[in-house]
Design a protein around this motif. Structure first.
Motif, mmCIF file in Angstrom:
data_model
loop_
_atom_site.group_PDB
_atom_site.id
_atom_site.type_symbol
_atom_site.label_atom_id
_atom_site.label_comp_id
_atom_site.label_asym_id
_atom_site.label_seq_id
_atom_site.Cartn_x
_atom_site.Cartn_y
_atom_site.Cartn_z
ATOM 1 N N PRO A 165 -113.461 19.714 13.037
ATOM 2 C CA PRO A 165 -113.598 20.267 11.690
ATOM 3 C C PRO A 165 -114.589 19.089 11.038
ATOM 4 C CG PRO A 165 -111.213 19.871 12.500
ATOM 5 C CD PRO A 165 -112.017 19.089 13.392
ATOM 6 N N MET A 166 -114.976 17.936 11.445
ATOM 7 C CA MET A 166 -115.650 17.216 10.823
ATOM 8 C C MET A 166 -115.262 16.716 9.360
ATOM 9 S SD MET A 166 -117.825 15.970 12.755
ATOM 10 C CE MET A 166 -118.779 15.220 11.847
ATOM 11 N N GLU A 167 -113.625 16.135 9.488
ATOM 12 C CA GLU A 167 -113.154 15.709 8.529
ATOM 13 C C GLU A 167 -113.826 14.831 7.525
ATOM 14 O OE1 GLU A 167 -111.191 13.958 11.888
ATOM 15 O OE2 GLU A 167 -112.212 15.783 11.642
ATOM 16 N N GLY A 168 -114.493 13.915 7.962
ATOM 17 C CA GLY A 168 -115.140 12.965 7.255
ATOM 18 C C GLY A 168 -116.316 13.161 6.505
ATOM 19 N N TRP A 169 -116.877 14.433 6.635
ATOM 20 C CA TRP A 169 -118.205 14.780 6.658
ATOM 21 C C TRP A 169 -118.744 14.896 5.001
ATOM 22 C CZ3 TRP A 169 -120.631 19.191 10.089
ATOM 23 C CH2 TRP A 169 -122.037 18.756 10.645
ATOM 24 N N ARG A 170 -117.823 14.794 4.122
ATOM 25 C CA ARG A 170 -118.196 14.532 2.830
ATOM 26 C C ARG A 170 -117.111 13.741 2.138
ATOM 27 N NH1 ARG A 170 -117.298 19.996 -0.407
ATOM 28 N NH2 ARG A 170 -115.135 20.014 0.308
ATOM 29 N N SER A 171 -117.620 13.264 0.783
ATOM 30 C CA SER A 171 -116.990 12.301 0.055
ATOM 31 C C SER A 171 -115.667 12.267 0.179
ATOM 32 C CB SER A 171 -117.238 12.286 -1.315
ATOM 33 O OG SER A 171 -116.516 11.569 -2.075
ATOM 34 N N GLU A 172 -114.700 11.284 0.203
ATOM 35 C CA GLU A 172 -113.362 11.182 -0.015
ATOM 36 C C GLU A 172 -112.838 11.671 -1.249
ATOM 37 O OE1 GLU A 172 -114.751 6.822 -0.823
ATOM 38 O OE2 GLU A 172 -115.147 8.411 0.170
ATOM 39 N N GLY A 173 -113.657 11.891 -2.541
ATOM 40 C CA GLY A 173 -113.214 12.391 -3.511
ATOM 41 C C GLY A 173 -113.045 14.010 -3.394
ATOM 42 N N MET A 174 -113.647 14.653 -2.141
ATOM 43 C CA MET A 174 -113.396 16.327 -2.306
ATOM 44 C C MET A 174 -112.131 16.390 -1.572
ATOM 45 S SD MET A 174 -116.143 17.580 -2.914
ATOM 46 C CE MET A 174 -117.797 17.191 -3.241
ATOM 47 N N PHE A 175 -111.372 17.401 -2.005
ATOM 48 C CA PHE A 175 -110.229 17.760 -1.772
ATOM 49 C C PHE A 175 -109.861 18.033 -0.334
ATOM 50 C CE2 PHE A 175 -106.392 20.681 -1.392
ATOM 51 C CZ PHE A 175 -105.371 19.896 -1.941
ATOM 52 N N HIS A 176 -110.797 19.099 0.096
ATOM 53 C CA HIS A 176 -110.679 19.669 1.506
ATOM 54 C C HIS A 176 -111.423 19.053 2.487
ATOM 55 C CE1 HIS A 176 -108.504 23.249 0.258
ATOM 56 N NE2 HIS A 176 -109.359 23.211 -0.545
ATOM 57 N N THR A 177 -111.152 18.814 3.845
ATOM 58 C CA THR A 177 -111.653 18.213 4.775
ATOM 59 C C THR A 177 -111.896 19.084 5.883
ATOM 60 O OG1 THR A 177 -109.496 17.587 5.886
ATOM 61 C CG2 THR A 177 -110.496 16.009 4.461
#
Length: 377
Positions: A165-177
């Protein structure tokens, strides 16, 4: 069960191809999944580029086949980026790069040599944030991948999706992973229904389902084995700690004000990958993990899976240390862990049967030019 064990070259990102082959032989694998990421990719984590994709031709393909045969190794290729979302320019480059890899696989013999192309699909969050966003992502997938899969089918090449799911692909400030459409089996089944061609299938990595609180054995039970061409050997151990208790297992940890979190005694994520309470591991190295590998492999055997098991080393105690010796030790330990389950006993121990390793053939007789998405639409 005599499935071969390969390794993925993202673990050897600082080495050239000659060095990768040397280390792979030292470790004792039967094949290599060559990472061929775009050198100007937006991705910076777990990437490597081990072929000159812009200057690859039939002569280079024949040389590569000879090199791999001399070393008694098989191969596949892959690059894992967002092909349906993200910045427009990068998205188009990623699509065109996948087409280059399909051409390279064709020159290497494609399906006749079991040379597959690994990829992600990615996710479009502009669509995903809308009502029926998942359906709209399926439609975006169809628009992009129908011509790509048609092209691959014409060239005798199969595309494989990994289920991360590439759970770390966006900033940690985003709600969904959830950042890669193929991260759940439901999506993969829907994709095969949308595009019925046999020229696409999957690389299944059980570690990704474990942190989603799903049993990989049950996932395999519901998987069409004809679509399953590779298994990633990577382990996950869930962390049973204060953070997992306070945040639960349905939603990821959220980025919040550090002072507020400290005052309240609430653990919070430290970076974009630190959100789902798990540790990446290699099977058998550094302790036990949360998968019953015996039952998992027995289930694959009963389903008729005949493909390669590809070790992907991102383990905190192995590759993540930055120490080449520990990277190799993680690989070697996993081979020793799996060998008694997979391979027959001989005087030398549990050894992969040499007569099972077939040489790559020089299948392709004519070079073809690269194409771009604009030519396929």
């Amino acid at each position: 069960m005599t499935n071969p064990i390969w390794l993925m070259t993202s673990a050897y990102d600082d080495l050239n191809l000659e060095q990768v082959i040397r280390e792979s032989k030292k470790v004792g694998v039967q094949g290599i999944d060559l990472c061929v990421f775009r050198k100007d990719s937006l991705r910076t984590d777990h990437v490597a580029t081990h072929l000159d994709y812009d200057n690859f031709n039939l002569d280079e393909a024949n040389k590569l086949i000879d090199i791999f045969n001399e070393n008694e190794l098989r191969l596949s290729i892959g690059a894992y980026d967002n092909l349906i979302g993200g910045p427009t320019e990068a998205r188009i480059k990623n699509q065109n790069h996948l087409l280059k890899l399909i051409r390279i696989a064709h020159l290497l013999g494609g399906d006749e040599n079991d040379v597959k192309v690994g990829t992600f699909v990615g996710y479009n969050h502009e669509l995903g944030n809308q009502e029926y966003g998942f359906q709209k992502n399926l439609e975006a997938y169809a628009k992009v991948f129908e011509p790509i899969i048609r092209y691959a089918e014409q060239l005798g090449v199969t595309i494989l999706y990994e289920n991360c799911p590439m759970e770390g692909w966006r900033s940690e400030g985003m709600f969904h992973t959830f950042n890669n459409l193929t991260g759940v089996l439901a999506a993969r089944k829907l994709m095969y229904e949308i595009i019925p061609s046999k020229a696409h299938g999957e690389i299944y990595d059980p570690s990704h389902d474990i942190w989603q609180h799903n049993n990989p054995i049950e996932v395999i039970e519901h998987t069409d084995v004809e679509r399953l061409h590779r298994i990633h050997v990577k382990a996950t151990r869930m962390k049973r700690n204060k953070a997992s208790i306070l945040w639960g297992g349905v939603y990821p940890m959220q980025a919040i004000d550090k002072n507020l979190a400290e005052s309240a005694g609430v653990p919070t994520c430290q970076h974009e990958w630190d959100r789902h309470h798990y540790e990446t591991m290699m099977p058998g190295f550094g302790g036990s993990d949360d998968l019953d590998w015996n039952t998992f492999l027995e289930t694959l055997y009963k389903k008729g899976f005949e493909g390669a098991l590809v070790m992907e080393n991102e383990a905190e105690k192995s590759k993540a240390t930055g120490n080449l010796a520990l990277t190799n030790l993680g690989f070697e330990t996993s081979i020793n862990f799996l060998a008694p389950i997979l391979w027959p006993l001989s005087k030398e121990g549990y050894i992969y049967p040499k007569d099972e390793l077939k040489p790559l053939r020089h299948v392709c007789k004519k070079d073809i030019p690269s194409v771009k998405m604009s030519q396929l639409l």
